[in-house]
Write a protein that holds these residues in place. Sequence first.
Motif, PDB file in Angstrom:
ATOM      1  N   UNK A 142      -6.298   2.881  -8.220  1.00  9.97           N
ATOM      2  CA  UNK A 142      -5.899   1.729  -7.265  1.00  9.97           C
ATOM      3  C   UNK A 142      -4.511   2.185  -6.622  1.00  9.97           C
ATOM      4  N   UNK A 143      -3.836   3.492  -6.822  1.00 10.60           N
ATOM      5  CA  UNK A 143      -2.893   3.893  -5.815  1.00 10.60           C
ATOM      6  C   UNK A 143      -3.320   4.003  -4.701  1.00 10.60           C
ATOM      7  N   UNK A 144      -4.439   4.084  -4.323  1.00 11.28           N
ATOM      8  CA  UNK A 144      -4.928   4.239  -2.862  1.00 11.28           C
ATOM      9  C   UNK A 144      -4.826   2.915  -2.206  1.00 11.28           C
ATOM     10  N   UNK A 145      -4.122   2.087  -2.627  1.00 13.62           N
ATOM     11  CA  UNK A 145      -3.726   0.966  -1.965  1.00 13.62           C
ATOM     12  C   UNK A 145      -2.485   1.346  -1.001  1.00 13.62           C
ATOM     13  N   UNK A 146      -2.120   2.382  -1.273  1.00 12.46           N
ATOM     14  CA  UNK A 146      -1.073   2.761  -0.416  1.00 12.46           C
ATOM     15  C   UNK A 146      -1.600   3.316   0.913  1.00 12.46           C
ATOM     16  N   UNK A 147      -2.860   3.477   0.936  1.00 11.05           N
ATOM     17  CA  UNK A 147      -3.710   3.554   2.346  1.00 11.05           C
ATOM     18  C   UNK A 147      -4.556   2.497   2.713  1.00 11.05           C
ATOM     19  N   UNK A 148      -4.258   1.470   2.160  1.00  8.11           N
ATOM     20  CA  UNK A 148      -5.354   0.231   2.457  1.00  8.11           C
ATOM     21  C   UNK A 148      -5.558  -0.218   3.979  1.00  8.11           C
ATOM     22  N   UNK A 149      -4.224  -0.145   4.512  1.00  6.50           N
ATOM     23  CA  UNK A 149      -4.416  -0.499   5.845  1.00  6.50           C
ATOM     24  C   UNK A 149      -5.287   0.313   6.823  1.00  6.50           C
ATOM     25  N   UNK A 150      -5.352   1.586   6.858  1.00 11.28           N
ATOM     26  CA  UNK A 150      -6.088   2.643   7.479  1.00 11.28           C
ATOM     27  C   UNK A 150      -7.413   2.397   6.963  1.00 11.28           C
ATOM     28  N   UNK A 151      -7.317   2.487   5.535  1.00  9.41           N
ATOM     29  CA  UNK A 151      -8.703   2.417   4.920  1.00  9.41           C
ATOM     30  C   UNK A 151      -9.571   1.241   5.516  1.00  9.41           C
ATOM     31  N   UNK A 152      -9.058  -0.107   5.509  1.00  7.63           N
ATOM     32  CA  UNK A 152      -9.761  -1.164   5.848  1.00  7.63           C
ATOM     33  C   UNK A 152     -10.135  -1.090   7.303  1.00  7.63           C
ATOM     34  N   UNK A 153      -9.413  -0.775   7.983  1.00  6.06           N
ATOM     35  CA  UNK A 153      -9.542  -0.605   9.446  1.00  6.06           C
ATOM     36  C   UNK A 153     -10.575   0.548   9.672  1.00  6.06           C
ATOM     37  N   UNK A 154     -10.384   1.514   9.359  1.00  9.72           N
ATOM     38  CA  UNK A 154     -11.437   2.793   9.241  1.00  9.72           C
ATOM     39  C   UNK A 154     -12.956   2.213   8.906  1.00  9.72           C
ATOM     40  N   UNK A 155     -13.047   1.737   7.789  1.00 10.24           N
ATOM     41  CA  UNK A 155     -14.441   1.538   7.182  1.00 10.24           C
ATOM     42  C   UNK A 155     -14.900   0.363   7.718  1.00 10.24           C
ATOM     43  N   UNK A 156     -14.231  -0.766   7.964  1.00 16.07           N
ATOM     44  CA  UNK A 156     -14.869  -1.851   8.719  1.00 16.07           C
ATOM     45  C   UNK A 156     -15.241  -1.598  10.044  1.00 16.07           C
ATOM     46  N   UNK A 157     -14.589  -0.710  10.700  1.00 17.40           N
ATOM     47  CA  UNK A 157     -14.835  -0.326  12.324  1.00 17.40           C
ATOM     48  C   UNK A 157     -16.100   0.557  12.139  1.00 17.40           C
ATOM     49  N   UNK A 158     -16.068   1.320  11.270  1.00 15.66           N
ATOM     50  CA  UNK A 158     -17.478   1.985  10.973  1.00 15.66           C
ATOM     51  C   UNK A 158     -18.597   1.063  10.916  1.00 15.66           C
ATOM     52  N   UNK A 159     -18.520   0.223   9.928  1.00 13.54           N
ATOM     53  CA  UNK A 159     -19.448  -0.596   9.657  1.00 13.54           C
ATOM     54  C   UNK A 159     -20.047  -1.514  11.015  1.00 13.54           C
TER      55      UNK A 159
END
Length: 316
Positions: free
Chosen positions: A217-234
């Motif tokens: 869950x420490x990857x929460x430190x990259x959550x904003x980029x992760x959400x933007x990148x993943x949902x944009x891909x979808x």
Amino acid sequence: MIYLLIVVLAFVFELLYFKIASKYNIVDRPSERGSSKAVTLRGGGIVFPFVVLVYFIYSGFAYPWFIVGMLMISCISFYDDVSSLPPRIRLLVHFVAMLLMCQQLGLLTSSLWWLIPIMLFVCAGAINVFNFMDGVNGITGGYALVVLVALLYVNHHVVEFVDPHFILFSLISVLVFCFFNFRTRAKCFAGDVGAVAIAFVILFFICKLVLLTNDFSWFAFLAVYGVDGTLTLIHRILLHEKLSEPHRKHAYQLMANELKMPHVLVSAIYMCLQALACFVYLLNPGLIMFAAVVVVLSLAYILFMKKFFHLHRQRN
């Protein structure tokens, strides 16, 4: 004293690079993918691997496998900034560099070897997201600054997972880069070399933290980029787009292009969102809080797109 010396070295190195980039026309021109409207020096993020290399020497050659991987991935990315490379060559070097990171993390010789495919997938995705998000002034440096400060806090107050000098050296390189990039008229962009190198460094820190605490869950430190990148891909998949083609569908691109928001404001929004995500997560670290952060950011992304994506359709 050593930190002041690193600041001076980083500034001198960056200014020398600007002269080289100007002489050899290493510039970033307005494109379909980016949001910049002016020709700007490319590759200013080369200061990141330079300072990491200085740390390597200062530390007595700590983390050698990781450093070799970082130099490989930085060199191939810089070459790609100067002269475009076939994707398969770039991916091969990225793959080897990430395997070297896994070796430094001890995964290749441990009972956790089965984690290697997962780490490779996550790290490859994160590196590409960092690279894609480098489109407006200040966003790469500003976002990296927030994440590194959060990691420095954890390293000092929660659990020491890496030499603190390593984080501080990296922070200095980001601050120096931000001096030239986080402004209305940027002197330089990070380029592939900068975005990929700082992503590689941050991922190394987070992966060490994850393995030490057995907590993904420490990857929460990259959550904003992760959400933007993943949902944009979808989103692009749902639109039946060819994923290899450039686009302007990230939330930050809609802010800069369709909503005409100043680049530094867009970057500041991303910084504040990630800082808030880190703060909330650190109140009660764990998978539940990580999931809560991701869900809230995902809902915010979806609502933003529902309200403003029509502007992108009208423009195109």
